[in-house]
Scaffold this motif. Structure first.
Motif, PDB file in Angstrom:
ATOM      1  N   GLY A   1      -5.369   3.534   4.553  1.00 22.42           N
ATOM      2  CA  GLY A   1      -6.670   2.876   4.649  1.00 22.42           C
ATOM      3  C   GLY A   1      -6.783   1.860   5.760  1.00 22.42           C
ATOM      4  N   ASN A   2      -5.722   1.710   6.556  1.00 22.75           N
ATOM      5  CA  ASN A   2      -5.764   0.799   7.700  1.00 22.75           C
ATOM      6  C   ASN A   2      -5.942   1.613   8.971  1.00 22.75           C
ATOM      7  N   SER A   3      -7.163   1.715   9.427  1.00 20.82           N
ATOM      8  CA  SER A   3      -7.462   2.522  10.602  1.00 20.82           C
ATOM      9  C   SER A   3      -6.855   1.912  11.855  1.00 20.82           C
ATOM     10  N   ALA A   4      -6.438   2.772  12.780  1.00 21.98           N
ATOM     11  CA  ALA A   4      -5.866   2.313  14.042  1.00 21.98           C
ATOM     12  C   ALA A   4      -6.945   2.094  15.096  1.00 21.98           C
ATOM     13  N   ASP A   5      -8.084   2.726  14.899  1.00 19.86           N
ATOM     14  CA  ASP A   5      -9.197   2.640  15.845  1.00 19.86           C
ATOM     15  C   ASP A   5     -10.285   1.762  15.239  1.00 19.86           C
ATOM     16  N   ALA A   6     -10.688   0.717  15.973  1.00 19.90           N
ATOM     17  CA  ALA A   6     -11.650  -0.264  15.450  1.00 19.90           C
ATOM     18  C   ALA A   6     -13.044   0.301  15.221  1.00 19.90           C
ATOM     19  N   MET A   7     -13.314   1.516  15.691  1.00 21.31           N
ATOM     20  CA  MET A   7     -14.630   2.096  15.413  1.00 21.31           C
ATOM     21  C   MET A   7     -14.714   2.630  13.987  1.00 21.31           C
ATOM     22  N   TYR A   8     -13.553   2.786  13.347  1.00 18.49           N
ATOM     23  CA  TYR A   8     -13.522   3.257  11.969  1.00 18.49           C
ATOM     24  C   TYR A   8     -13.124   2.095  11.050  1.00 18.49           C
ATOM     25  N   PRO A   9     -13.830   1.877   9.969  1.00 21.21           N
ATOM     26  CA  PRO A   9     -13.522   0.726   9.113  1.00 21.21           C
ATOM     27  C   PRO A   9     -12.215   0.877   8.350  1.00 21.21           C
ATOM     28  N   LYS A  10     -11.579  -0.254   8.108  1.00 25.54           N
ATOM     29  CA  LYS A  10     -10.431  -0.270   7.215  1.00 25.54           C
ATOM     30  C   LYS A  10     -10.948  -0.105   5.783  1.00 25.54           C
ATOM     31  N   LEU A  11     -10.314   0.773   5.028  1.00 28.40           N
ATOM     32  CA  LEU A  11     -10.671   0.977   3.626  1.00 28.40           C
ATOM     33  C   LEU A  11      -9.644   0.378   2.681  1.00 28.40           C
ATOM     34  N   ALA A  12      -8.503  -0.002   3.213  1.00 27.00           N
ATOM     35  CA  ALA A  12      -7.439  -0.579   2.388  1.00 27.00           C
ATOM     36  C   ALA A  12      -7.917  -1.850   1.701  1.00 27.00           C
ATOM     37  N   GLY A  13      -7.746  -1.894   0.381  1.00 26.18           N
ATOM     38  CA  GLY A  13      -8.150  -3.063  -0.387  1.00 26.18           C
ATOM     39  C   GLY A  13      -9.613  -3.107  -0.746  1.00 26.18           C
ATOM     40  N   GLN A  14     -10.394  -2.152  -0.229  1.00 29.29           N
ATOM     41  CA  GLN A  14     -11.820  -2.135  -0.546  1.00 29.29           C
ATOM     42  C   GLN A  14     -12.026  -1.832  -2.020  1.00 29.29           C
ATOM     43  N   ASN A  15     -12.953  -2.549  -2.658  1.00 30.93           N
ATOM     44  CA  ASN A  15     -13.139  -2.313  -4.087  1.00 30.93           C
ATOM     45  C   ASN A  15     -13.742  -0.931  -4.345  1.00 30.93           C
ATOM     46  N   GLU A  16     -13.293  -0.341  -5.420  1.00 26.67           N
ATOM     47  CA  GLU A  16     -13.674   1.035  -5.751  1.00 26.67           C
ATOM     48  C   GLU A  16     -15.174   1.210  -5.878  1.00 26.67           C
TER      49      GLU A  16
ATOM     50  N   PHE B   1      -7.698   4.812  -5.064  1.00 26.66           N
ATOM     51  CA  PHE B   1      -6.500   4.858  -4.224  1.00 26.66           C
ATOM     52  C   PHE B   1      -6.548   3.781  -3.146  1.00 26.66           C
ATOM     53  N   PHE B   2      -7.645   3.702  -2.418  1.00 25.00           N
ATOM     54  CA  PHE B   2      -7.730   2.714  -1.344  1.00 25.00           C
ATOM     55  C   PHE B   2      -7.742   1.279  -1.886  1.00 25.00           C
ATOM     56  N   ALA B   3      -8.259   1.105  -3.089  1.00 24.49           N
ATOM     57  CA  ALA B   3      -8.285  -0.233  -3.687  1.00 24.49           C
ATOM     58  C   ALA B   3      -6.887  -0.763  -3.972  1.00 24.49           C
ATOM     59  N   THR B   4      -5.916   0.122  -4.118  1.00 22.07           N
ATOM     60  CA  THR B   4      -4.545  -0.313  -4.399  1.00 22.07           C
ATOM     61  C   THR B   4      -3.795  -0.722  -3.133  1.00 22.07           C
ATOM     62  N   LYS B   5      -4.370  -0.464  -1.977  1.00 26.35           N
ATOM     63  CA  LYS B   5      -3.713  -0.791  -0.715  1.00 26.35           C
ATOM     64  C   LYS B   5      -4.140  -2.171  -0.217  1.00 26.35           C
ATOM     65  N   GLN B   6      -3.434  -2.667   0.754  1.00 29.57           N
ATOM     66  CA  GLN B   6      -3.727  -3.989   1.291  1.00 29.57           C
ATOM     67  C   GLN B   6      -4.154  -3.888   2.742  1.00 29.57           C
ATOM     68  N   ALA B   7      -5.266  -4.516   3.072  1.00 26.22           N
ATOM     69  CA  ALA B   7      -5.747  -4.502   4.445  1.00 26.22           C
ATOM     70  C   ALA B   7      -4.784  -5.262   5.346  1.00 26.22           C
TER      71      ALA B   7
END
Length: 216
Positions: free
Chosen positions: A49-64, A102-108
């Motif tokens: 969920g941690n995108s490498a390209d800043a045009m795509y949002p990070k989803l890591a840690g995002q609430n479900e 799944f993404f909610a369990t990750k950390q940005a």
């Protein structure tokens, strides 16, 4: 939407800040099942969920709840995005919850704030600007930027500044994400902000992150 309406909504949701940030997510999905379902997401958003390209949002840690809400908007066509709409169209509501879980369990991954933007960014995020009619961002997104799972307000902490700036630009031009109360708030706020204010806010939230301490 008038400033009194926007401000009233922000104050209403701010009453639940402590609860929202203490209970990181209201989860209905199965994170384990979601891991397999997010394989295709990794190409743009990163496998964790941690995108490498800043045009795509990070989803890591995002609430479900927020992730599910956006996927529903993509699938229905209320939120227009030529990349996301085909993917969302194949998902059932349970799939959406599993992906969100799944993404909610990750950390940005932590980002950085440009020193030149700290003062103004912090002012807008924590206090707003009454002269502009802009409420504090933390009223809906929480003091540490973790969002409000119960109200489906997104996590902003650590998000790419370029992505935040792009979304503000869209909102200022009149783009909305649906037709509910959530969708009506940000376009009105964005129109009140200058390019400099948007840059300051985007940089500030990129640098927001929680300090992680090693377990003893």
């Amino acid at each position: 939407m008038s400033f009194p309406r926007v401000f009233a909504l922000a104050m209403l949701f701010s009453a639940g800040l402590v609860h929202a940030e203490t209970h990181d997510s209201i989860m209905l999905g199965d994170a384990k099942a979601g891991e397999a379902k997010t394989a295709v997401c990794g190409a743009c958003h990163g496998v964790d969920g941690n995108s490498a390209d800043a045009m795509y949002p990070k989803l890591a840690g995002q609430n479900e709840s927020y992730t599910v809400r956006q996927l529903i908007q993509f699938k229905s066509g209320k939120r227009m995005n030529p990349i996301m709409m085909p993917f969302a169209s194949t998902l059932s509501e349970q799939d959406m919850h599993d992906v969100g879980a799944f993404f909610a369990t990750k950390q940005a991954s932590p980002g950085q704030t440009d020193d030149a933007y700290v003062e103004r960014g912090q002012e807008l995020f924590r206090a707003g600007d009454s002269k502009l009619g802009v409420p504090a961002c933390m009223a809906c997104h929480g003091p540490s930027g973790r969002g409000m799972a119960g109200a489906a307000y997104p996590q902003l902490a650590g998000q790419w500044a370029d992505y935040i700036t792009a979304k503000f630009t869209e909102w200022r031009s009149g783009t909305t994400w649906g037709d509910d109360e959530h969708a009506k708030i940000m376009p009105d706020i964005a129109k009140r902000l200058s390019d400099q204010d948007i840059a300051a806010l985007a940089s500030y939230v990129q640098g927001l992150h929680e300090v992680q301490t090693a377990a003893k």
